[in-house]
Motif scaffolding. Structure first.
Motif, PDB file in Angstrom:
ATOM      1  N   SER A 183      15.778  -9.118   5.905  1.00 41.38           N
ATOM      2  CA  SER A 183      16.007  -9.311   4.543  1.00 41.38           C
ATOM      3  C   SER A 183      14.699  -9.623   3.848  1.00 41.38           C
ATOM      4  O   SER A 183      14.314  -9.128   2.758  1.00 41.38           O
ATOM      5  CB  SER A 183      17.007 -10.425   4.238  1.00 41.38           C
ATOM      6  N   THR A 184      13.660 -10.434   4.338  1.00 42.18           N
ATOM      7  CA  THR A 184      12.588 -10.639   3.801  1.00 42.18           C
ATOM      8  C   THR A 184      11.652  -9.568   3.593  1.00 42.18           C
ATOM      9  O   THR A 184      11.056  -9.269   2.671  1.00 42.18           O
ATOM     10  CB  THR A 184      11.649 -11.815   4.897  1.00 42.18           C
ATOM     11  N   VAL A 185      11.500  -8.997   4.893  1.00 42.43           N
ATOM     12  CA  VAL A 185      10.751  -7.437   4.776  1.00 42.43           C
ATOM     13  C   VAL A 185      11.376  -6.577   3.731  1.00 42.43           C
ATOM     14  O   VAL A 185      10.512  -6.050   2.906  1.00 42.43           O
ATOM     15  CB  VAL A 185      10.858  -6.815   6.081  1.00 42.43           C
ATOM     16  N   SER A 186      12.598  -6.354   3.516  1.00 44.48           N
ATOM     17  CA  SER A 186      12.941  -5.603   2.658  1.00 44.48           C
ATOM     18  C   SER A 186      12.656  -5.958   1.248  1.00 44.48           C
ATOM     19  O   SER A 186      12.434  -5.067   0.264  1.00 44.48           O
ATOM     20  CB  SER A 186      14.784  -5.511   2.781  1.00 44.48           C
ATOM     21  N   GLY A 187      12.732  -7.227   0.819  1.00 42.35           N
ATOM     22  CA  GLY A 187      12.626  -7.714  -0.398  1.00 42.35           C
ATOM     23  C   GLY A 187      11.010  -7.580  -0.707  1.00 42.35           C
ATOM     24  O   GLY A 187      10.528  -7.318  -1.796  1.00 42.35           O
TER      25      GLY A 187
END
Length: 406
Positions: free
Chosen positions: A118-122
């Protein structure tokens, strides 16, 4: 094997002009696996000799065992266990590992997958509309800070403060008094003090209030080795933050740079997502985040190969050179994600093997997989990119790439 002084080769390796490609110089260094320097220190550069000494119980990580002790980087504060020897090192490492990995918390890293993704995607979402991005500033740098804050239990609203502290601390690592303004060093010292005070305050709130974050677990643990003191907990958290952050930034950035230089492997990773696991292992060998352990000490006389290193001598371990040793790895200068028997030295070896290695691996696997999958037609703006000054924690300070921002 004879002990020979090779000061010129080592000086060229440490000189910034060699930062973008030190590997030919490592090959020169390996001609003398154990090389005595003009100041009486020793440099070890070949795989077999490095592996032997990293498992030698007479190798010390405590500066007090040097004949000419150097000042501790941590000042008068409690050192982290990475700068200790058994049995104290082993006790503190066991206590930290109870809450960081197997066997006591085997699901910690795997359980982070969804938040890591989720962090990477954001972060990648924020690339939209930009034709050029900096992989370091826009991606590899903020990602592990967010992860470590979540692990330690840092409130989300305090995360920007952590980023400022980390930035000042990392800049101070590269500080050169000959060329840099004194403010860089002063900011680093201030950041170290403020970070420790902040972690200490956070820790006080955790006593008697068990929760899932690492600070809380350490504060309320009473396992077979007893409890850490507050000073020991703060030093452990500080180690996890600084060492874990910088190695992960370099691993991700060096990884993306290597993939862009090997477009056929980049395309293959797109087509075969499972390739990322051996690929990251090969990156740890081929372009590791940590190149040098700048000092260790000899408890007593140590024999390495045919060389006797006297008690109290300073020893420099050239890990990245060992991982490119042709006597251990076939075609070591070739990037090969299918390489077998890849027992690299990317995270060290022996009792100080990086205890955050499993997390750094997983962060790099997810980061590189998502970058390759989602960034359209990336190309390097400059090759080689600008590098940090540090020959120890080697990696680009910026990695600008162009892509179809969409």
């Amino acid at each position: 094997m004879t002990t020979t002084e090779t000061p010129d080769t080592l000086h060229r390796i440490l000189d910034y002009s060699s930062r973008s490609d030190p590997y030919p110089l490592y090959a020169e260094l390996r001609r003398t696996p154990v090389a005595r320097q003009e100041d009486g220190s020793y440099v070890i550069s070949t795989y077999r000799e490095l592996a032997d000494i990293l498992h030698n119980p007479h190798l010390s990580s405590d500066v007090r065992n040097l004949s000419h002790p150097m000042p501790s980087r941590e000042g008068d504060t409690t050192p982290s266990f990475i700068n200790m020897d058994p049995p104290e090192h082993d006790r503190l490492r066991r206590m930290a590992m109870r809450h960081f990995g197997p066997p006591h918390t085997p699901g910690l890293v795997a359980g982070l997958d969804s938040s890591l993704t989720s962090t990477v995607s954001g972060l990648i979402d924020d690339f939209a509309g930009k034709e050029q991005i900096d992989v370091v500033d826009d991606f590899a740098y903020p990602f592990p800070v967010s992860v470590i804050c979540r692990l330690l239990g840092v409130p989300r609203e305090d995360e920007p403060r952590f980023r400022v502290w980390v930035n000042d601390l990392i800049n101070a690592i590269d500080y050169d008094p000959r060329t840099d303004p004194k403010e860089i060093l002063e900011n680093g010292l201030r950041a170290r003090s403020e970070l420790r005070q902040y972690l200490g305050g956070l820790l006080e709130q955790r006593h008697g209030r068990p929760a899932d974050d690492l600070l809380s677990r350490l504060a309320n643990d009473d396992g077979p080795d007893g409890q850490m003191t507050d000073e020991e907990i703060v030093s452990t958290a500080n180690l996890l933050l600084i060492a874990g952050h910088e190695t992960t930034v370099n691993l991700i950035t060096n990884g993306m740079l290597t993939l862009l230089r090997h477009p056929q492997v980049l395309q293959r990773l797109r087509d075969e997502p499972d390739l990322v696991v051996p690929l990251v292992e090969e990156l740890l060998r081929y372009e590791p985040p940590v190149h040098i352990i700048p000092w260790r000490a000899a408890y007593s006389d140590i024999t390495v190969g045919d060389t006797v290193i006297p008690q109290g001598s300073q020893i420099m371990l050239m890990l990245a050179s060992g991982s490119r040793d042709p006597n251990r790895f076939h075609e070591p200068d070739r990037f090969d994600p299918d390489r077998r028997d890849n027992q690299h030295l990317g995270f060290g070896s022996g009792i100080h093997l990086c205890f955050g290695g499993p997390l750094a691996r997983r962060e790099a696997q997810i980061a590189l997989s998502e970058l390759v999958r989602r960034v359209d037609r990336p190309t390097l703006v400059a090759d080689p990119p600008p590098y940090r000054r540090s020959p120890v924690l080697r990696g680009p300070i910026h990695l600008h790439i162009e892509h179809n921002g969409g």
